[in-house]
Design an enzyme around this catalytic site. Structure first.
Site, PDB file in Angstrom:
ATOM      1  N   GLY A  60     -44.389  77.945 101.040  1.00  0.00           N
ATOM      2  CA  GLY A  60     -44.128  76.657 100.416  1.00  0.00           C
ATOM      3  C   GLY A  60     -44.828  76.668  99.070  1.00  0.00           C
ATOM      4  O   GLY A  60     -46.005  77.052  98.984  1.00  0.00           O
ATOM      5  N   ALA A  61     -44.097  76.254  98.021  1.00  0.00           N
ATOM      6  CA  ALA A  61     -44.593  76.458  96.654  1.00  0.00           C
ATOM      7  C   ALA A  61     -46.009  75.912  96.414  1.00  0.00           C
ATOM      8  O   ALA A  61     -46.893  76.655  95.969  1.00  0.00           O
ATOM      9  CB  ALA A  61     -43.588  75.876  95.659  1.00  0.00           C
ATOM     10  N   ASP A 261     -38.974  75.252  94.292  1.00  0.00           N
ATOM     11  CA  ASP A 261     -39.959  76.291  93.968  1.00  0.00           C
ATOM     12  C   ASP A 261     -40.167  76.454  92.470  1.00  0.00           C
ATOM     13  O   ASP A 261     -41.222  76.917  92.033  1.00  0.00           O
ATOM     14  CB  ASP A 261     -39.544  77.623  94.588  1.00  0.00           C
ATOM     15  CG  ASP A 261     -39.853  77.609  96.073  1.00  0.00           C
ATOM     16  OD1 ASP A 261     -39.062  77.020  96.826  1.00  0.00           O
ATOM     17  OD2 ASP A 261     -40.910  78.138  96.465  1.00  0.00           O
ATOM     18  N   ASN A 271     -34.701  76.812  94.902  1.00  0.00           N
ATOM     19  CA  ASN A 271     -35.294  76.451  96.203  1.00  0.00           C
ATOM     20  C   ASN A 271     -34.765  77.434  97.237  1.00  0.00           C
ATOM     21  O   ASN A 271     -33.945  78.320  96.917  1.00  0.00           O
ATOM     22  CB  ASN A 271     -34.946  75.001  96.569  1.00  0.00           C
ATOM     23  CG  ASN A 271     -35.739  74.506  97.763  1.00  0.00           C
ATOM     24  OD1 ASN A 271     -36.959  74.673  97.816  1.00  0.00           O
ATOM     25  ND2 ASN A 271     -35.081  73.938  98.753  1.00  0.00           N
TER      26      ASN A 271
HETATM   27  O1  MRU Z   1     -39.979  81.116 101.327  1.00  0.00           O
HETATM   28  P1  MRU Z   1     -40.697  79.811 101.507  1.00  0.00           P
HETATM   29  O2  MRU Z   1     -40.749  79.369 102.931  1.00  0.00           O
HETATM   30  O3  MRU Z   1     -42.025  79.799 100.828  1.00  0.00           O
HETATM   31  O4  MRU Z   1     -39.779  78.764 100.739  1.00  0.00           O
HETATM   32  C1  MRU Z   1     -40.210  77.441 100.637  1.00  0.00           C
HETATM   33  C2  MRU Z   1     -39.219  76.537 100.021  1.00  0.00           C
HETATM   34  O5  MRU Z   1     -38.191  76.950  99.540  1.00  0.00           O
HETATM   35  C3  MRU Z   1     -39.592  75.102  99.935  1.00  0.00           C
HETATM   36  O6  MRU Z   1     -38.454  74.297 100.003  1.00  0.00           O
HETATM   37  C4  MRU Z   1     -40.295  74.835  98.600  1.00  0.00           C
HETATM   38  O7  MRU Z   1     -41.352  75.726  98.410  1.00  0.00           O
HETATM   39  C5  MRU Z   1     -40.784  73.468  98.493  1.00  0.00           C
HETATM   40  S1  MRU Z   1     -42.217  73.209  99.491  1.00  0.00           S
HETATM   41  C6  MRU Z   1     -42.814  71.704  99.275  1.00  0.00           C
END
Ligand code: MRU
Length: 371
Positions: A60-61, A261, A271
Site C-alpha cells: 500500500g503506497a 499509487d 493504482n
Molecule cells: O501492490 P500493492 O498491494 O502495494 O498495491 C496497493 C494499491 O494499489 C493500493 O490501492 C494503493 O497503494 C493505495 S493504498 C492506500
C-alpha cells in the site's frame, strides 16, 4: 470506539528510546499471512525492510513510504562504534537501496526525500553537537531521523482521517460501493484512503454495503479488504474481478472508490492492476468513479500517466499463486502490478486538502495549493 472498530496497527516503531544492541525494532504485521494468521515481523536491518516491501509483507503506497522511513533509521542500529560520516554514509546508502524496492508508489520516494532532507540538515548541525551526543554519532542521528519518520507516520494518520471526512460527505445512507485492492489501515498509517471514506461514513451513522474486488493475482481485496471491512462490521460481498461488469449492470452500485499509487499532474492515476478496467466500466454504466489519496501520492513532476513506471512482478504470482500451479510449466506470462486510469475517467480525487473535481491540471494545482 468498540473493539471491532479499533484501527489496524500494521507498522510500529519499538524501543526508539533504548538505542543499543537490543533496539530499536520495526514491527510489521505480515500482510502475506492474512487473513489466516496474525504474524508480526520484527525487523532490525535495512535489508529486512527492503525484503518486506518487495514481498508485500508491508504494502500500500503510504505504508511503504512509512516503513522505508523507519527502515533508514535502522541503518543507525549497529553494535560497533562508527564515526559521524560513516553513520551518515550508511543512512544515505540505506535510503538509496530502499528506493529500489518498488518503483510505482511515489509515496516511497516522497518519504525517502524527506529523510534525505533531514540527513542534509544533520550534516550542518553536527558541528554544533556537544557531549554526550558527540560521543555517540549513531545514537544522535537515529534520534533525529526517527523524529522525521514519526512525523511522516503521524501526518499520514491525519491525512487519512481528513480524506475520510471529505469523502464520507459524498456518500448517502444505504449506498453500495465497489472497491479494488486494499486501501485501509493495512495500506496506510491507520484509517486508509478509499476505505477511510467507508469507515468514516459508518462512523457518521451511514449504513453502506461494499462490493470487494478480489484483486488478482495476489488477492489484496479478498484477503485484506474483506478482512478489514468484516472487522468493522461493514456489510461486504466478495466478487472476482471479472464479475464487476455484471455487478454494475445488474446490482445498484452507487460509486466506485479506489486508492492510488501515483497521480500525475493531469490526474492520470496509477493504482493496482484492474483499476483501469473498473473506471472504463463505471464510465459505461454512468457510475461515479472516485480516487482517494493523500497529497503525498501526487507526482506533479510528471505531466501524464504514460511516464509512471509500472512494476512488473514475477510470473509465479500468476502461474502458482499461493502454492498451487494453475498454468502449464513454461507458459509466457505478463504480470504488471499496476495500470493507469486516465484522469478524464475520474469523477473526483478525494485528498486531505479537499475534493478535486473536475479532475484537471488547474483544479489539482488549486486544491493542492501549488504555487
Ligand atoms: O501492490 P500493492 O498491494 O502495494 O498495491 C496497493 C494499491 O494499489 C493500493 O490501492 C494503493 O497503494 C493505495 S493504498 C492506500
Amino acid at each position: 470506539m468498540s473493539e471491532s472498530n479499533l484501527p489496524v496497527q500494521a507498522i510500529r516503531w519499538l524501543a526508539a528510546e533504548n538505542f543499543g544492541p537490543d533496539g530499536p525494532v520495526l514491527r510489521l504485521l505480515d500482510q502475506t499471512r492474512l487473513p489466516g494468521e496474525t504474524v508480526y515481523l520484527d525487523l532490525v536491518t535495512v535489508a529486512e525492510v527492503w525484503q518486506a516491501i518487495k514481498r508485500l509483507s508491508v504494502r500500500g503506497a503510504p505504508a511503504i513510504g512509512i516503513a522505508a522511513a523507519y527502515g533508514v533509521c535502522l541503518a543507525c542500529r549497529d553494535t560497533g562504534k562508527r564515526s559521524f560520516s560513516e553513520v551518515m554514509e550508511n543512512c544515505r546508502g540505506a535510503a538509496e537501496y530502499l528506493a529500489t524496492s518498488r518503483p510505482t508508489a511515489v509515496n516511497l520516494f516522497w518519504a525517502l526525500n524527506r529523510i534525505n532532507a533531514t540527513l542534509d540538515k544533520l550534516d550542518s548541525a553536527w558541528a554544533r553537537v556537544t557531549d554526550p551526543d558527540r560521543d555517540n554519532p549513531a545514537g544522535w542521528v537515529l534520534k533525529q531521523l526517527v523524529q522525521t519518520a514519526i512525523a511522516i507516520h503521524d501526518e499520514d494518520r491525519r491525512m487519512c482521517h481528513e480524506i475520510g471526512r471529505i469523502g464520507a460527505e459524498l456518500l448517502r445512507d444505504g449506498d453500495n460501493i465497489l472497491t479494488h485492492c486494499n486501501t485501509g489501515g493495512l495500506a496506510t498509517s491507520e484509517y486508509g484512503t478509499a476505505l477511510s471514506v467507508c469507515f468514516t461514513a459508518q462512523d457518521h451513522g451511514k449504513q453502506l454495503h461494499v462490493y470487494v474486488d478480489e484483486t488478482r493475482p495476489l488477492l489484496q481485496g479478498a484477503r485484506l479488504t474483506a478482512w478489514e471491512l468484516m472487522q468493522r462490521k461493514i456489510p461486504c460481498t466478495l466478487i472476482c474481478d471479472n464479475m464487476a461488469a455484471h455487478v454494475m449492470a445488474t446490482k445498484d452500485v452507487d460509486a466506485v472508490i479506489v486508492g492510488a499509487d501515483r497521480i500525475a499532474a493531469n490526474g492520470d492515476t496509477a493504482n493496482k492492476i484492474g483499476t483501469y478496467n473498473l473506471a472504463v466500466l463505471a464510465n459505461f454504466h454512468r457510475i461515479p468513479f472516485y480516487v482517494a489519496a493523500p497529497s503525498s501520492t501526487f507526482d506533479l513532476s510528471i505531466g501524464s500517466g504514460d511516464r509512471i513506471p509500472i512494476e512488473e512482478r514475477q510470473s509465479e504470482e500468476i502461474t502458482e499463486g499461493f502454492g498451487r500451479r494453475t498454468a502449464p510449466i513454461g507458459v509466457n506470462v505478463y504480470n504488471p502490478a499496476f495500470d493507469v486510469t486516465p484522469g478524464n475517467l475520474i469523477e473526483g480525487i478525494i485528498t486531505e486538502k479537499g475534493l478535486i473535481r473536475p479532475v484537471t491540471r488547474a483544479e489539482i494545482e488549486r486544491v493542492l495549493q501549488v504555487t
